[in-house]
Design an enzyme around this catalytic site. Sequence first.
Site, PDB file in Angstrom:
ATOM      1  N   ASP A  11       0.854  -1.181   0.000  1.00  0.00           N
ATOM      2  CA  ASP A  11       0.000   0.000   0.000  1.00  0.00           C
ATOM      3  C   ASP A  11       0.898   1.241   0.000  1.00  0.00           C
ATOM      4  O   ASP A  11       2.100   1.161   0.318  1.00  0.00           O
ATOM      5  CB  ASP A  11      -0.892  -0.032   1.253  1.00  0.00           C
ATOM      6  CG  ASP A  11      -1.767   1.190   1.370  1.00  0.00           C
ATOM      7  OD1 ASP A  11      -2.489   1.505   0.407  1.00  0.00           O
ATOM      8  OD2 ASP A  11      -1.713   1.861   2.417  1.00  0.00           O
ATOM      9  N   ASP A  13      -0.263   5.299   0.737  1.00  0.00           N
ATOM     10  CA  ASP A  13      -0.507   6.315   1.771  1.00  0.00           C
ATOM     11  C   ASP A  13      -0.591   5.699   3.162  1.00  0.00           C
ATOM     12  O   ASP A  13      -1.388   4.796   3.410  1.00  0.00           O
ATOM     13  CB  ASP A  13      -1.802   7.069   1.477  1.00  0.00           C
ATOM     14  CG  ASP A  13      -1.728   7.893   0.198  1.00  0.00           C
ATOM     15  OD1 ASP A  13      -0.643   7.948  -0.393  1.00  0.00           O
ATOM     16  OD2 ASP A  13      -2.760   8.473  -0.191  1.00  0.00           O
TER      17      ASP A  13
END
Length: 259
Positions: A11, A13
């Site tokens: 991932d 952010d």
Amino acid sequence: MPPAPLIVFTDLDGTLLDHDTYSHAEADPALARLKAAGVPVVLASSKTAAEIAPLRAELGFADVPAIVENGAGVLEGGADAPAAGGDYALLRAALDALPDDLRALFTGFGDMGAGGIAQATGLSPAAATLAARRRFSEPGLWAGSDTDRIAFLALLAEQGVTAREGGRFLTLSFGGTKAGRMDEIAARYDHPYRVALGDAPNDIEMLEAADLGIVVANPHRAPLPPLKGEAEGHVRRIDAPGPKGWNDAIERVITERGL
């Protein structure tokens, strides 16, 4: 694609990128070690292909496929972001078909425009413009009650629309998940050992499906609940947040795997 000794799905952010500054600097040492060892790093995010393509090149993994828009699409290795296509217009039409009282409780990126996206995310105007170039999914802010949200999602489900909760936004799409795309991409590299890193509810399936899932701390949201496989060590947690936690976790994996 040649077989890989390991493959990393991450991932962005709040995980590889700092929640506030979007910097990956603290993860650069581990990224460099993975690159030197021939380990593909697959970016897996709710971000668009237009956002991910330059970041992927900056990180040195432009030749590796990326999972975009929460798994609703894939940006192939070496490819530029397509300017058009996908089913975004159909998704917006599904939203606009909802009763007005429910529709008004969801403010999507298509409602915000680039200026509103910049305000909601802290992105620069240029970066917000890339975030607005959506092809498969619609992130947005929910302003209603839990009861209204259940009704909102139920009506969308009747139109084939599913929802994923990320670190900041509720993201709508016609399907596809990070976990499903992870299986698809790992197969291209002859099914190496899969490590996945994330911090939000929309990462859970990917974390649980990996050979090793790593939950990176995010002090900006409630911790994820205990995950399947966590008691057996197939999922572990890192106390440091963002790219610092990412770097610590990957350095440990590199040592454990003898890379």
